[in-house]
Motif scaffolding. Structure first.
Motif, PDB file in Angstrom:
ATOM      1  N   SER A 118      45.345  51.565   9.436  1.00  0.00           N
ATOM      2  CA  SER A 118      45.360  50.154   9.813  1.00  0.00           C
ATOM      3  C   SER A 118      44.249  49.811  10.796  1.00  0.00           C
ATOM      4  CB  SER A 118      46.717  49.792  10.421  1.00  0.00           C
ATOM      5  OG  SER A 118      47.756  49.968   9.483  1.00  0.00           O
ATOM      6  N   ALA A 119      43.968  50.716  11.755  1.00  0.00           N
ATOM      7  CA  ALA A 119      42.903  50.459  12.731  1.00  0.00           C
ATOM      8  C   ALA A 119      41.564  50.308  12.032  1.00  0.00           C
ATOM      9  CB  ALA A 119      42.852  51.596  13.749  1.00  0.00           C
ATOM     10  N   PHE A 120      41.335  51.142  11.030  1.00  0.00           N
ATOM     11  CA  PHE A 120      40.105  51.041  10.241  1.00  0.00           C
ATOM     12  C   PHE A 120      40.012  49.669   9.591  1.00  0.00           C
ATOM     13  CE2 PHE A 120      37.674  51.464   6.355  1.00  0.00           C
ATOM     14  CZ  PHE A 120      36.589  52.239   6.732  1.00  0.00           C
ATOM     15  N   ALA A 121      41.122  49.213   8.996  1.00  0.00           N
ATOM     16  CA  ALA A 121      41.124  47.931   8.290  1.00  0.00           C
ATOM     17  C   ALA A 121      40.992  46.757   9.260  1.00  0.00           C
ATOM     18  CB  ALA A 121      42.396  47.796   7.460  1.00  0.00           C
ATOM     19  N   VAL A 122      41.606  46.855  10.455  1.00  0.00           N
ATOM     20  CA  VAL A 122      41.496  45.775  11.442  1.00  0.00           C
ATOM     21  C   VAL A 122      40.044  45.611  11.880  1.00  0.00           C
ATOM     22  CG1 VAL A 122      42.059  45.131  13.807  1.00  0.00           C
ATOM     23  CG2 VAL A 122      43.862  45.897  12.275  1.00  0.00           C
ATOM     24  N   ALA A 123      39.393  46.736  12.176  1.00  0.00           N
ATOM     25  CA  ALA A 123      37.986  46.671  12.578  1.00  0.00           C
ATOM     26  C   ALA A 123      37.122  46.129  11.455  1.00  0.00           C
ATOM     27  CB  ALA A 123      37.505  48.058  12.998  1.00  0.00           C
ATOM     28  N   GLN A 124      37.437  46.501  10.227  1.00  0.00           N
ATOM     29  CA  GLN A 124      36.685  45.995   9.080  1.00  0.00           C
ATOM     30  C   GLN A 124      36.841  44.490   8.946  1.00  0.00           C
ATOM     31  OE1 GLN A 124      38.231  46.877   5.106  1.00  0.00           O
ATOM     32  NE2 GLN A 124      36.176  47.505   4.484  1.00  0.00           N
ATOM     33  N   MET A 125      38.059  43.996   9.095  1.00  0.00           N
ATOM     34  CA  MET A 125      38.316  42.564   8.970  1.00  0.00           C
ATOM     35  C   MET A 125      37.659  41.789  10.106  1.00  0.00           C
ATOM     36  SD  MET A 125      41.993  40.614   8.728  1.00  0.00           S
ATOM     37  CE  MET A 125      42.465  41.222  10.341  1.00  0.00           C
ATOM     38  N   ALA A 126      37.704  42.339  11.331  1.00  0.00           N
ATOM     39  CA  ALA A 126      37.125  41.640  12.472  1.00  0.00           C
ATOM     40  C   ALA A 126      35.601  41.561  12.384  1.00  0.00           C
ATOM     41  CB  ALA A 126      37.541  42.331  13.770  1.00  0.00           C
ATOM     42  N   SER A 127      34.974  42.580  11.825  1.00  0.00           N
ATOM     43  CA  SER A 127      33.507  42.605  11.764  1.00  0.00           C
ATOM     44  C   SER A 127      32.953  41.912  10.535  1.00  0.00           C
ATOM     45  CB  SER A 127      33.010  44.055  11.766  1.00  0.00           C
ATOM     46  OG  SER A 127      33.450  44.746  10.601  1.00  0.00           O
ATOM     47  N   MET A 128      33.809  41.573   9.579  1.00  0.00           N
ATOM     48  CA  MET A 128      33.322  41.017   8.324  1.00  0.00           C
ATOM     49  C   MET A 128      32.597  39.678   8.493  1.00  0.00           C
ATOM     50  SD  MET A 128      35.406  41.007   4.732  1.00  0.00           S
ATOM     51  CE  MET A 128      35.693  42.764   4.966  1.00  0.00           C
ATOM     52  N   PRO A 129      33.110  38.725   9.310  1.00  0.00           N
ATOM     53  CA  PRO A 129      32.337  37.486   9.493  1.00  0.00           C
ATOM     54  C   PRO A 129      30.951  37.725  10.068  1.00  0.00           C
ATOM     55  CG  PRO A 129      34.585  37.200  10.265  1.00  0.00           C
ATOM     56  CD  PRO A 129      34.410  38.656   9.984  1.00  0.00           C
ATOM     57  N   MET A 130      30.841  38.675  10.997  1.00  0.00           N
ATOM     58  CA  MET A 130      29.530  38.967  11.577  1.00  0.00           C
ATOM     59  C   MET A 130      28.593  39.582  10.543  1.00  0.00           C
ATOM     60  SD  MET A 130      27.568  38.773  14.145  1.00  0.00           S
ATOM     61  CE  MET A 130      28.749  38.290  15.405  1.00  0.00           C
ATOM     62  N   LEU A 131      29.122  40.487   9.713  1.00  0.00           N
ATOM     63  CA  LEU A 131      28.283  41.082   8.666  1.00  0.00           C
ATOM     64  C   LEU A 131      27.872  40.028   7.642  1.00  0.00           C
ATOM     65  CD1 LEU A 131      30.064  44.509   8.027  1.00  0.00           C
ATOM     66  CD2 LEU A 131      27.955  44.096   9.282  1.00  0.00           C
ATOM     67  N   TRP A 133      27.468  36.782   8.234  1.00  0.00           N
ATOM     68  CA  TRP A 133      26.427  35.974   8.871  1.00  0.00           C
ATOM     69  C   TRP A 133      25.104  36.731   8.896  1.00  0.00           C
ATOM     70  CZ3 TRP A 133      23.673  37.216  13.303  1.00  0.00           C
ATOM     71  CH2 TRP A 133      22.841  36.201  13.798  1.00  0.00           C
ATOM     72  N   ALA A 134      25.164  38.026   9.194  1.00  0.00           N
ATOM     73  CA  ALA A 134      23.937  38.820   9.257  1.00  0.00           C
ATOM     74  C   ALA A 134      23.286  38.936   7.884  1.00  0.00           C
ATOM     75  CB  ALA A 134      24.236  40.206   9.829  1.00  0.00           C
ATOM     76  N   SER A 135      24.098  39.040   6.823  1.00  0.00           N
ATOM     77  CA  SER A 135      23.512  39.149   5.479  1.00  0.00           C
ATOM     78  C   SER A 135      22.823  37.856   5.072  1.00  0.00           C
ATOM     79  CB  SER A 135      24.598  39.518   4.462  1.00  0.00           C
ATOM     80  OG  SER A 135      25.518  38.453   4.310  1.00  0.00           O
ATOM     81  N   ASP A 136      23.350  36.695   5.531  1.00  0.00           N
ATOM     82  CA  ASP A 136      22.681  35.424   5.262  1.00  0.00           C
ATOM     83  C   ASP A 136      21.456  35.230   6.147  1.00  0.00           C
ATOM     84  OD1 ASP A 136      24.392  34.662   3.262  1.00  0.00           O
ATOM     85  OD2 ASP A 136      25.721  33.517   4.560  1.00  0.00           O
ATOM     86  N   ARG A 137      21.506  35.774   7.346  1.00  0.00           N
ATOM     87  CA  ARG A 137      20.424  35.551   8.308  1.00  0.00           C
ATOM     88  C   ARG A 137      19.285  36.553   8.130  1.00  0.00           C
ATOM     89  NH1 ARG A 137      16.666  34.773  10.707  1.00  0.00           N
ATOM     90  NH2 ARG A 137      16.317  33.989  12.833  1.00  0.00           N
ATOM     91  N   PHE A 138      19.614  37.823   7.933  1.00  0.00           N
ATOM     92  CA  PHE A 138      18.596  38.875   7.895  1.00  0.00           C
ATOM     93  C   PHE A 138      18.421  39.500   6.511  1.00  0.00           C
ATOM     94  CE2 PHE A 138      20.481  38.928  12.203  1.00  0.00           C
ATOM     95  CZ  PHE A 138      19.369  38.562  12.930  1.00  0.00           C
ATOM     96  N   GLY A 139      19.305  39.204   5.570  1.00  0.00           N
ATOM     97  CA  GLY A 139      19.158  39.732   4.221  1.00  0.00           C
ATOM     98  C   GLY A 139      20.185  40.793   3.890  1.00  0.00           C
ATOM     99  N   ARG A 140      20.464  40.943   2.589  1.00  0.00           N
ATOM    100  CA  ARG A 140      21.459  41.931   2.144  1.00  0.00           C
ATOM    101  C   ARG A 140      20.991  43.358   2.431  1.00  0.00           C
ATOM    102  NH1 ARG A 140      23.821  37.079   1.641  1.00  0.00           N
ATOM    103  NH2 ARG A 140      23.391  36.002  -0.337  1.00  0.00           N
ATOM    104  N   ARG A 141      19.711  43.587   2.234  1.00  0.00           N
ATOM    105  CA  ARG A 141      19.180  44.938   2.407  1.00  0.00           C
ATOM    106  C   ARG A 141      19.290  45.412   3.850  1.00  0.00           C
ATOM    107  NH1 ARG A 141      14.018  46.763   3.736  1.00  0.00           N
ATOM    108  NH2 ARG A 141      13.497  48.835   2.927  1.00  0.00           N
ATOM    109  N   SER A 142      18.988  44.539   4.807  1.00  0.00           N
ATOM    110  CA  SER A 142      19.049  44.930   6.216  1.00  0.00           C
ATOM    111  C   SER A 142      20.467  45.270   6.638  1.00  0.00           C
ATOM    112  CB  SER A 142      18.502  43.795   7.089  1.00  0.00           C
ATOM    113  OG  SER A 142      17.159  43.501   6.762  1.00  0.00           O
ATOM    114  N   VAL A 143      21.438  44.484   6.168  1.00  0.00           N
ATOM    115  CA  VAL A 143      22.834  44.755   6.519  1.00  0.00           C
ATOM    116  C   VAL A 143      23.296  46.067   5.906  1.00  0.00           C
ATOM    117  CG1 VAL A 143      25.191  43.913   6.246  1.00  0.00           C
ATOM    118  CG2 VAL A 143      23.377  42.336   6.845  1.00  0.00           C
ATOM    119  N   LEU A 144      22.867  46.348   4.677  1.00  0.00           N
ATOM    120  CA  LEU A 144      23.220  47.631   4.069  1.00  0.00           C
ATOM    121  C   LEU A 144      22.666  48.803   4.870  1.00  0.00           C
ATOM    122  CD1 LEU A 144      22.804  46.909   0.243  1.00  0.00           C
ATOM    123  CD2 LEU A 144      24.915  47.424   1.461  1.00  0.00           C
TER     124      LEU A 144
END
Length: 628
Positions: A118-131, A133-144
């Motif tokens: 569950s801790a893994f999934a909570v951290a994943q859910m919390a960071s998803m909006p930031m990722l 935003w980063a994929s729209d701002r810096f590109g899919r490749r950079s986030v990967l």
């Protein structure tokens, strides 16, 4: 079909004269004849006419037959996305079967084992909006790149953890960077046309399930060398994926197109500023409905999946004698084999033949049936139920992912897919925690609840169908919004506004009429007639004819506005002559439109009488000194 060349460098691409994004793979066109045709416009005879303002070479060479839907990148890039997704999921699945046994070395309870997932999934859910935003701002490749590097560090931390708290912290860190699968899905939807998404999304899910096919077996075998060995291998695989992304994966052309407009303008500071025009897409209300509908389906499916996955090892060791971690790993591999086969040979054909709705219903039914059979405590029946549950999860995952992708457009894709993934991650949080508490009472209860959630998911799919049908029709009507032309395969597609856009335009017109002293409330019907005359129908046979008619109409309006300014210094006779000239030009425009549409039909007496009264009203409106 036009020949398209691709580039891996900063050379000329379709986005701008010099693309500033590294490893851009957008098509470049060395000759206007190479530009791919998306629609049919005018005949060969019309293409010889003088070009109008705003037209391009695209209009002149658009008389050829439209090509079949193709990828916007070289197929090698799509295969590379599959490999990246496979290797990343492989690293995670290697450690899944040994995690409960690894936690047992720190005297962890069943509840604490569930908390690790569950801790893994909570951290994943919390960071998803930031990722997102980063994929729209810096590109899919950079986030990967950053996500795979963070996953590698997290796995290495788990392998060197010295206590349960350290292991829990490392799981949280790893979850914060576990957005590789989500970004791969967004990348794939960017480059694949809608008619091919069902097949390609199923293959992407197959790459994930293929990693589950090999991962648990590899992890079970490596556990013989020590429970830390699978985690070390996971860290190495993640570093390998990071290197592959850096060296070979190009950037998404769709992201480059949105982030690099072709007309940069200088800012006040002298730097180049690139204006961005972002239409509202399908509308905020429709976007929320899509996220909620597919998020609920993803939530139910993920809770069932995590309840089965997190507690199956404990259930097997408590129910059956002589079950080891190696045997549990190979049972999971058997289930993954059936899932991979389903994604490759069953899901794409089921989606094409029956659609996302019925495929999702069948998937939820198999999940409910398989989870219920697992709890019957017979080994061979449990094995059958495990395989059925995996097959149902495969069909349902492909159906939900394809349905969500097809309910997006360019401007809402990241928001919808991120919102849906967040609710899916919430299911990954609730599933293990719920399963851990239930297993403390009875190890069969997690599978009973998983079966009930499968039934609940099917009911939710039925209840949300009317709303999704309405939104899909809205998207169909907005296919040309933001495009250079409204002609698709020789057919003109009218634009339809969202409720937000209609409200915004209506508010603007109402404020404008009030500020310019029109009594639009009292004379509402007359003003509607006036607007109807002011906006005559434009030709839709070709983009060039449409633009010419619009430019002519715009010129008439400007001349009328100029006439009002000069009226104070003109005599009555000069004003009358200018007005009659504009009236003749307006009639010529209407005659040209009638010739393009064909001879007018004979009007009824009632229609002629209504037109006569309307002309009387227009005459009164045109009188000098009249307000309306």
């Amino acid at each position: 079909r036009s020949v398209i060349s691709y580039t891996h460098t900063h050379t000329t691409c379709a986005h701008s004269s010099v693309c500033r994004y590294p490893r851009c793979m957008a098509p470049t066109f060395k000759d206007p004849e190479e530009v791919p045709v998306l629609h049919r416009e005018e005949s060969d005879e019309e293409s010889d006419e003088d070009d109008i303002s705003g037209s391009s070479d695209f209009d002149k060479h658009s008389t050829r037959r439209a090509p079949q839907p193709v990828l916007s990148v070289d197929p090698t890039a799509v295969y590379l996305v599959y490999v990246i997704n496979f290797l990343d999921a492989l690293g995670g699945s290697i450690s899944t079967p040994i995690l409960p046994f690894y936690a047992a070395e720190f005297d962890a309870s069943y509840t604490q084992v569930g908390q690790l997932f569950s801790a893994f999934a909570v951290a994943q859910m919390a960071s998803m909006p930031m990722l997102s935003w980063a994929s729209d701002r810096f590109g899919r490749r950079s986030v990967l790149l950053f996500a795979t590097f963070g996953t590698a560090l997290g796995a290495l931390w788990q392998a060197t953890a010295g206590s349960y708290n350290s292991l829990l912290a490392s799981r949280i860190f790893s979850g914060a960077w576990s957005g590789v699968a989500s970004v791969c899905q967004v990348y794939l939807v960017d480059v694949v046309p809608p008619v091919l998404r069902a097949e390609y999304v199923s293959y992407l899910n197959s790459s994930t399930q293929a990693s589950v096919l090999f991962g648990p077996s590899i992890g079970a075998g490596l556990s013989a060398l020590g429970l830390q060995a699978p985690l070390c291998v996971q860290s190495f695989v993640s570093f390998l994926v990071c290197v592959i992304v850096y060296c070979h994966l190009p950037e998404s052309p769709e992201w480059c197109r949105l982030s690099s407009p072709a007309s940069p303008v200088p800012s006040k500071e002298g730097a180049i500023r690139r204006p961005r025009t972002r239409p509202s897409g399908m509308g905020r209300r429709n976007m929320i409905h899509v996220i909620f509908a597919y998020g609920i389906l993803s939530f139910c499916g993920m809770v069932s999946q995590m309840a089965i996955l997190s507690m199956f090892a404990i259930y097997a060791t408590k129910t059956y004698e002589n079950i080891t971690s190696v045997m549990v790993g190979f049972i999971m591999t058997l289930g993954a084999m059936s899932s991979v086969g389903t994604n490759i040979w069953i899901s794409p054909h089921a989606l094409k033949r029956f659609g996302e709705f019925w495929s999702s219903i069948v998937g939820f039914f198999l999940v409910a049936l398989g989870a219920g059979i697992i709890a019957l405590s017979n080994f061979w029946i449990t094995l059958l139920g495990f395989i059925l549950a995996y097959q149902g999860l495969a069909i349902n995952s492909s159906a939900v992912a394809t349905g969500a992708a097809n309910m997006t457009d360019t401007y809402t894709r990241a928001s919808i897919m991120t919102g849906t993934r967040m609710l899916k991650s919430l299911g990954a949080v609730v599933g293990p925690m719920m399963a851990g508490h239930l297993a403390s009472t009875d190890v069969r209860l997690p599978f009973v609840v998983a079966a009930l959630l499968g039934i609940l998911g099917g009911v939710a799919q039925v209840l949300t169908r009317p709303v999704l049908i309405r939104i899909k029709e809205t998207l169909r009507k907005r296919r040309v919004v933001g495009m250079d032309s409204a002609l698709l395969e020789g057919q003109w597609i009218d634009e339809h506004g969202t409720p937000e856009e209609i409200w915004d335009l209506g508010q603007y017109v109402a404020d404008l009429l009030t500020q310019r002293h029109y009594r639009w409330v009292t004379y509402n019907r007359e003003l509607k007639n006036f607007l109807s005359d002011s906006f005559p129908e434009l030709p839709k046979g070709s983009e060039a004819a449409h633009k010419r008619a619009y430019d002519a109409r715009r010129r008439i309006v400007r001349e009328q506005s100029k006439l009002k300014v000069e009226a104070a210094t003109m005599s009555y006779q000069e004003l009358l002559q200018a007005y009659q000239a504009l009236q003749r030009e307006n009639l010529d425009l209407k005659d040209n439109l009638i010739r393009e549409k064909g001879p007018p039909r004979k009007l009824s007496m009632k229609t002629e009488e209504r037109n006569f009264r309307q002309k009387e009203f227009e005459t009164a409106m045109s009188g000098f000194g009249a307000n309306y």
